[in-house]
Design an enzyme around this catalytic site. Sequence first.
Site, PDB file in Angstrom:
ATOM      1  N   GLU A  82      29.887  64.055  32.711  1.00  0.00           N
ATOM      2  CA  GLU A  82      29.574  63.069  33.751  1.00  0.00           C
ATOM      3  C   GLU A  82      30.797  62.219  34.099  1.00  0.00           C
ATOM      4  O   GLU A  82      31.097  61.995  35.273  1.00  0.00           O
ATOM      5  CB  GLU A  82      28.434  62.146  33.282  1.00  0.00           C
ATOM      6  N   ASN A 106      32.954  62.304  37.645  1.00  0.00           N
ATOM      7  CA  ASN A 106      33.123  61.114  38.483  1.00  0.00           C
ATOM      8  C   ASN A 106      34.570  60.927  38.932  1.00  0.00           C
ATOM      9  O   ASN A 106      34.825  60.520  40.061  1.00  0.00           O
ATOM     10  CB  ASN A 106      32.630  59.867  37.745  1.00  0.00           C
ATOM     11  N   ARG A 131      24.867  64.346  45.023  1.00  0.00           N
ATOM     12  CA  ARG A 131      24.884  63.665  43.736  1.00  0.00           C
ATOM     13  C   ARG A 131      23.523  63.030  43.495  1.00  0.00           C
ATOM     14  O   ARG A 131      22.820  62.666  44.433  1.00  0.00           O
ATOM     15  CB  ARG A 131      25.960  62.573  43.714  1.00  0.00           C
TER      16      ARG A 131
HETATM   17  N1  LIG Z   1      35.748  57.129  38.367  1.00  0.00           N
HETATM   18  C1  LIG Z   1      35.182  56.588  39.453  1.00  0.00           C
HETATM   19  N2  LIG Z   1      35.948  56.162  40.491  1.00  0.00           N
HETATM   20  C2  LIG Z   1      35.392  55.611  41.606  1.00  0.00           C
HETATM   21  N3  LIG Z   1      34.068  55.432  41.772  1.00  0.00           N
HETATM   22  C3  LIG Z   1      33.237  55.827  40.786  1.00  0.00           C
HETATM   23  C4  LIG Z   1      33.747  56.421  39.577  1.00  0.00           C
HETATM   24  N4  LIG Z   1      32.695  56.708  38.774  1.00  0.00           N
HETATM   25  C5  LIG Z   1      31.601  56.309  39.438  1.00  0.00           C
HETATM   26  N5  LIG Z   1      31.898  55.777  40.643  1.00  0.00           N
HETATM   27  C6  LIG Z   1      30.940  55.190  41.622  1.00  0.00           C
HETATM   28  O1  LIG Z   1      29.715  54.926  40.950  1.00  0.00           O
HETATM   29  C7  LIG Z   1      28.637  55.641  41.581  1.00  0.00           C
HETATM   30  C8  LIG Z   1      27.600  56.065  40.554  1.00  0.00           C
HETATM   31  O2  LIG Z   1      28.123  57.053  39.675  1.00  0.00           O
HETATM   32  P1  LIG Z   1      27.108  58.024  38.918  1.00  0.00           P
HETATM   33  O3  LIG Z   1      26.076  57.188  38.222  1.00  0.00           O
HETATM   34  O4  LIG Z   1      27.883  58.971  38.085  1.00  0.00           O
HETATM   35  O5  LIG Z   1      26.344  58.800  40.083  1.00  0.00           O
HETATM   36  P2  LIG Z   1      26.890  59.959  41.057  1.00  0.00           P
HETATM   37  O6  LIG Z   1      28.148  60.519  40.488  1.00  0.00           O
HETATM   38  O7  LIG Z   1      25.788  60.943  41.093  1.00  0.00           O
HETATM   39  O8  LIG Z   1      27.129  59.289  42.393  1.00  0.00           O
HETATM   40  C9  LIG Z   1      29.307  56.774  42.331  1.00  0.00           C
HETATM   41  O9  LIG Z   1      28.543  57.236  43.409  1.00  0.00           O
HETATM   42  C10 LIG Z   1      30.616  56.133  42.779  1.00  0.00           C
HETATM   43  O10 LIG Z   1      30.418  55.345  43.928  1.00  0.00           O
HETATM   44 MG   LIG Z   2      28.451  60.975  38.544  1.00  0.00          MG
END
Ligand SMILES: Nc1ncnc2c1ncn2[C@@H]1O[C@H](COP(=O)(O)OP(=O)(O)O)[C@@H](O)[C@H]1O
Ligand SMILES: [Mg+2]
Lengths: 102, 146
Positions: free
Chosen positions: B48, B52, B106
Amino acid sequence: MKLTTAQEGGKLTLSLTGELDHHEAKALVRKLEDCLEAAMPRDCVLDLGGLRFMDSSGIAVILKLHRRMNTLGGRLTVENVGQQPLRVLDASGIDRIVDISA
Amino acid sequence: MNELNSVRFEFPSLSCNEGFARGAVACFAAQLDMTLTELGDVKTAVSEAVTNCIVHAYPDTVGPVILRLRILEGDELEIQVKDHGRGIEDVARAREPLFTTGGDDRGGMGFTIMESFTDSMRVRSRVGAGTTVTMRKRVERRRKAR
Ligand SMILES: Nc1ncnc2c1ncn2[C@@H]1O[C@H](COP(=O)(O)OP(=O)(O)O)[C@@H](O)[C@H]1O
Ligand SMILES: [Mg+2]
């Protein structure tokens, strides 16, 4: 990631083997949609028996399949879910929307 | 917390490295006496966090992802995933279940899964500078008592 299909009457079974992550998800969604388009099934079974790993990318794949079956007026069930994928599905609460059985 | 061992990997944000990161953490975690469930949880959390970086941190480019793994005294595994990407504006909101900026590709469940599959998760982020996710997972003690 391998996809095999079997059709029997109005029931289409889609079986996945391998690991389902973001890397695999895009191509898989396209393949699954093509299968539904061609078969137009009443019932669709997604068999995860051969899946060694799945993360939240798999949840989005299942939801897409579920919505597509809804618009076809059919039903999706997810079967043979192994221990690791089941923990991911449980954590996501997707079992309130889609029929899932271990 | 005393560190007993550590490894560090740096790789470009290519989706084929998601599987690599899972394999790397499984190999390193073999030094701890984890159950299959614990190992599955750790692989999922890493998958996960790395996804990201690939999807959100560097949406239109390829940039570096740093995976640091540490074994800490007391049978604890620390996983740190770091990027120098776009950063997160509102971390509290991003951590909420179902929040996503990724559309219907996502599920918005990544942080929720990381948090529930580990004992602790810390997210530090600055817009334009990058994000660091640090998770800790303790191995169940009872197994040591055999
Ligand atoms: N490493 C990262 N850099 C920038 N934004 C991030 C990062 N990790 C997460 N995010 C932000 O947080 C949100 C939620 O992440 P997550 O819970 O993993 O759901 P998803 O990946 O399904 O969108 C993402 O949609 C993104 O906007
Ligand atoms: Mg994610």
